[in-house]
Scaffold this active site. Structure first.
Site, PDB file in Angstrom:
ATOM      1  N   ARG A 174     -10.266 -11.758   2.029  1.00  0.00           N
ATOM      2  CA  ARG A 174     -11.101 -12.823   1.470  1.00  0.00           C
ATOM      3  C   ARG A 174     -10.367 -14.160   1.440  1.00  0.00           C
ATOM      4  O   ARG A 174     -10.967 -15.217   1.538  1.00  0.00           O
ATOM      5  CB  ARG A 174     -11.601 -12.403   0.075  1.00  0.00           C
ATOM      6  CG  ARG A 174     -10.516 -12.121  -0.924  1.00  0.00           C
ATOM      7  CD  ARG A 174     -10.990 -11.282  -2.107  1.00  0.00           C
ATOM      8  NE  ARG A 174     -11.102  -9.859  -1.778  1.00  0.00           N
ATOM      9  CZ  ARG A 174     -11.518  -8.931  -2.613  1.00  0.00           C
ATOM     10  NH1 ARG A 174     -11.870  -9.264  -3.843  1.00  0.00           N
ATOM     11  NH2 ARG A 174     -11.590  -7.673  -2.250  1.00  0.00           N
TER      12      ARG A 174
ATOM     13  N   LYS B 140       0.849  -1.191   0.000  1.00  0.00           N
ATOM     14  CA  LYS B 140       0.000   0.000   0.000  1.00  0.00           C
ATOM     15  C   LYS B 140       0.889   1.247   0.000  1.00  0.00           C
ATOM     16  O   LYS B 140       1.992   1.224   0.529  1.00  0.00           O
ATOM     17  CB  LYS B 140      -0.876   0.023   1.271  1.00  0.00           C
ATOM     18  CG  LYS B 140      -2.023  -0.979   1.280  1.00  0.00           C
ATOM     19  CD  LYS B 140      -2.797  -0.885   2.583  1.00  0.00           C
ATOM     20  CE  LYS B 140      -3.882  -1.940   2.678  1.00  0.00           C
ATOM     21  NZ  LYS B 140      -5.000  -1.744   1.763  1.00  0.00           N
TER      22      LYS B 140
HETATM   23  N1  BES Z   1      -7.925  -4.004   4.550  1.00  0.00           N
HETATM   24  C1  BES Z   1      -8.209  -3.532   3.259  1.00  0.00           C
HETATM   25  C2  BES Z   1      -9.531  -2.777   3.156  1.00  0.00           C
HETATM   26  C3  BES Z   1      -9.632  -1.498   3.947  1.00  0.00           C
HETATM   27  C4  BES Z   1      -9.344  -0.289   3.335  1.00  0.00           C
HETATM   28  C5  BES Z   1     -10.044  -1.501   5.245  1.00  0.00           C
HETATM   29  C6  BES Z   1      -9.453   0.883   4.039  1.00  0.00           C
HETATM   30  C7  BES Z   1     -10.161  -0.322   5.971  1.00  0.00           C
HETATM   31  C8  BES Z   1      -9.872   0.873   5.360  1.00  0.00           C
HETATM   32  C9  BES Z   1      -8.262  -4.703   2.280  1.00  0.00           C
HETATM   33  O1  BES Z   1      -7.489  -5.794   2.592  1.00  0.00           O
HETATM   34  C10 BES Z   1      -7.782  -4.191   0.967  1.00  0.00           C
HETATM   35  O2  BES Z   1      -6.671  -3.770   0.897  1.00  0.00           O
HETATM   36  N2  BES Z   1      -8.655  -4.231  -0.040  1.00  0.00           N
HETATM   37  C11 BES Z   1      -8.333  -3.762  -1.338  1.00  0.00           C
HETATM   38  C12 BES Z   1      -8.911  -4.746  -2.309  1.00  0.00           C
HETATM   39  C13 BES Z   1      -8.432  -4.609  -3.713  1.00  0.00           C
HETATM   40  C14 BES Z   1      -6.950  -4.930  -3.811  1.00  0.00           C
HETATM   41  C15 BES Z   1      -9.229  -5.541  -4.592  1.00  0.00           C
HETATM   42  C16 BES Z   1      -8.937  -2.381  -1.529  1.00  0.00           C
HETATM   43  O3  BES Z   1      -9.978  -2.093  -0.936  1.00  0.00           O
HETATM   44  O4  BES Z   1      -8.350  -1.576  -2.225  1.00  0.00           O
HETATM   45 ZN    ZN Z   2      -5.492  -5.603   1.896  1.00  0.00          ZN
END
Ligand code: BES
Ligand code: ZN
Ligand code: ZN
Length: 490
Positions: free
Chosen positions: A344, A270
């Site tokens: 997931r 990230k």
């Molecule tokens: N933990 C994150 C989602 C999240 C984002 C929780 C902001 C709380 C605040 C999750 O694991 C994630 O990174 N999801 C990605 C999915 C994508 C790569 C398909 C996302 O939401 O960008």
């Molecule tokens: Zn994630």
């Protein structure tokens, strides 16, 4: 800490008394309170308008040191959340004033549009939840929670609801425990530490606790979960809590919570700005664990299982790569299109295992799954997904009642196509960036065939950056009160 009391306001020694006041109606029936409200309303500028307040000191003829009159606006606008907010704000005010106790006068039930227990519950919840400070990491503990909160009402009402304070305290303690876990920094809640913390509290309440380590997870073929934890030095865990009263139905309700103690994104790292808050990525697991502990304390007569897959998602030479194909617990192969869609991957293994092991009556997962859900619903409302209309309705009703708000989103069959992989049975990301909350839910749905299942995406409401009426910045404990209210209906 929380007490329901028929205090004699003439003789009781009271440091701070809170009196909610409406602008268009008298909501109290006690003579003394009525005369005080009249006095307050003679102060210029105070009419009882929402969030207005005025303070009277050293009330003559009583031992009340200070009375805070808090504006509630129009009487017919008073709902549960307005009472929670008022009580929470007043507790916070008392904490700032370094008070030790607070008394709060309950409006007379005939003057508001709520029933008696809802009225009392809401006041108690707001007060209890507002009375929480997370200061474990501060040397100087500036804000001290109140030692005692008294909800004042008539004798008959006290008698009728004498069990309520203990019940509400237990539920709110659950929310507070979840908040503390979520707010704990990621270096102090590595999977092993988080699992031990859950185990210690759960055992105390008589829950059956199992903790699987890496070896057992390998033996059980949790290929998808292990792919997420591979990059971290901290080994994964899966915690299972069981509450099984002798007379409860055999088929359990299974609650599953995403427990990523830190989500760096993995190899799909990230960017700065998205990393800093990712200790909250175990909020689903925190809510499930805290709900089960509360269920045990409340001796709820239902068979309930809590399942918490707990991992850290880190990049390293051992980490999974985009393009890897792994085999999940149920045998399907998954192409990892993005290592940041890790929630997931741990959920499907935990959930498939729980279905096989327990044959649940209902299975519900709660997860900070997608940023897309926040784009869709903002950061205060969770996304709800289910094929089962009755289950969805029950969840939405509980969400309304507890003000842990949810909004149902669809699971369209034709969107499944977006998760197709050229090489494996399924891919963990969609081919488009649109509808990310939905495709995340659909991915899980592929592993829940034939199950009565719901998914709650709490990426938004799991934490807040600015404090509100009854929660400080940090973890909110979202989901605990919702689960407990829901369980009673399932
Ligand atoms: N933990 C994150 C989602 C999240 C984002 C929780 C902001 C709380 C605040 C999750 O694991 C994630 O990174 N999801 C990605 C999915 C994508 C790569 C398909 C996302 O939401 O960008
Ligand atoms: Zn994630
Ligand atoms: Zn995540």
């Amino acid at each position: 800490m929380l007490n329901l009391k028929a205090a004699d306001l003439k003789t009781e020694k009271i440091d701070t008394l809170i009196i909610p006041v409406c602008e268009n109606k008298n909501i109290h029936h006690t003579k003394l309170i009525l005369s005080l409200v009249n006095k307050a309303k003679r102060i210029k500028g105070f009419t009882g308008k929402k969030d207005d307040e005025v303070i009277l000191h050293a009330i003559s003829g009583t031992k009340i040191d200070r009375a805070i009159f808090y504006g509630m606006g129009k009487a017919d606008k008073i709902d549960s959340e307005a009472l929670r907010s008022m009580a929470g704000k007043c507790v916070k005010k008392c904490i700032k004033n370094e008070a030790v106790e607070m008394y709060i006068a309950t409006p007379n039930v005939s003057t508001v549009t709520l029933d008696e227990s809802t009225l009392l519950e809401s006041l108690m919840e707001g007060a209890c939840l507002g009375n929480h400070v997370f200061d474990k990491y501060k040397k100087e503990k500036k804000e001290k929670p109140l030692k005692k909160i008294y909800v004042i009402t008539e004798k008959g009402v006290v008698q009728k609801h004498r069990k309520l304070p203990a019940k509400i305290s237990t539920i709110c303690q659950g929310t507070i425990q979840a908040r503390d876990w979520v707010s704990t920094p990621p270096n102090d809640k590595k999977p092993g530490q988080f699992a031990r913390s859950i185990r210690a509290l759960a055992r105390k309440e008589g829950l059956k606790v199992s903790v699987f380590g890496e070896k057992e997870l390998k033996q059980k073929r949790f290929g998808s979960l292990l792919a997420v934890s591979a990059g971290s030095k901290s080994k994964p865990r899966m915690v299972v809590l069981e509450h099984r009263p002798a007379k409860a139905k055999k088929k359990p309700i299974v609650l599953v919570g995403k427990g990523v103690t830190f989500d760096s994104g993995g190899i799909n790292l990230k960017p700065s700005g998205s990393l800093e808050d990712m200790k909250i990525d175990m909020s689903g697991a925190a809510a499930v664990a805290a709900a089960l502990i509360a269920v045990a304390k409340l001796k709820i007569n239902k068979h309930i299982i809590g399942v918490m897959p707990i991992v850290e998602n880190m990049p390293s030479g051992d980490a999974s790569r985009p393009g890897d194909i792994v085999k999940s617990f149920d045998g399907k192969t998954v192409e990892i299109g993005n290592t940041d869609a890790e929630g997931r991957l741990i959920l499907i293994d935990a959930m498939s295992w729980a279905v096989k092991r327990y044959k649940p009556h209902t299975i519900i997962d709660m997860a900070t799954l997608t940023g897309a859900c926040m784009i869709a619903l903002g950061d205060k409302i969770a996304g709800l997904f289910s094929f089962d209309d009755k289950l969805a309705k029950d969840i939405l009703d509980s969400a309304d009642k507890t003000y842990e708000r949810c909004w149902r989103l669809p699971l369209p069959d034709d969107y499944k196509e977006l998760l197709k992989s050229d090489l494996a049975d399924i891919k963990n990301i969609s081919s488009t960036r649109y509808g990310g909350a939905i495709t995340g839910a659909l991915f899980i749905a592929e592993f829940m065939e034939g199950q009565r299942w719901a998914h709650i995406d709490i990426a938004g409401p799991a934490s807040i950056t600015k404090s509100n009426a009854y929660c400080n910045a940090g973890g909110t404990g979202f989901g605990v009160r919702l689960f407990i209210d829901l369980i009673n209906k399932l």
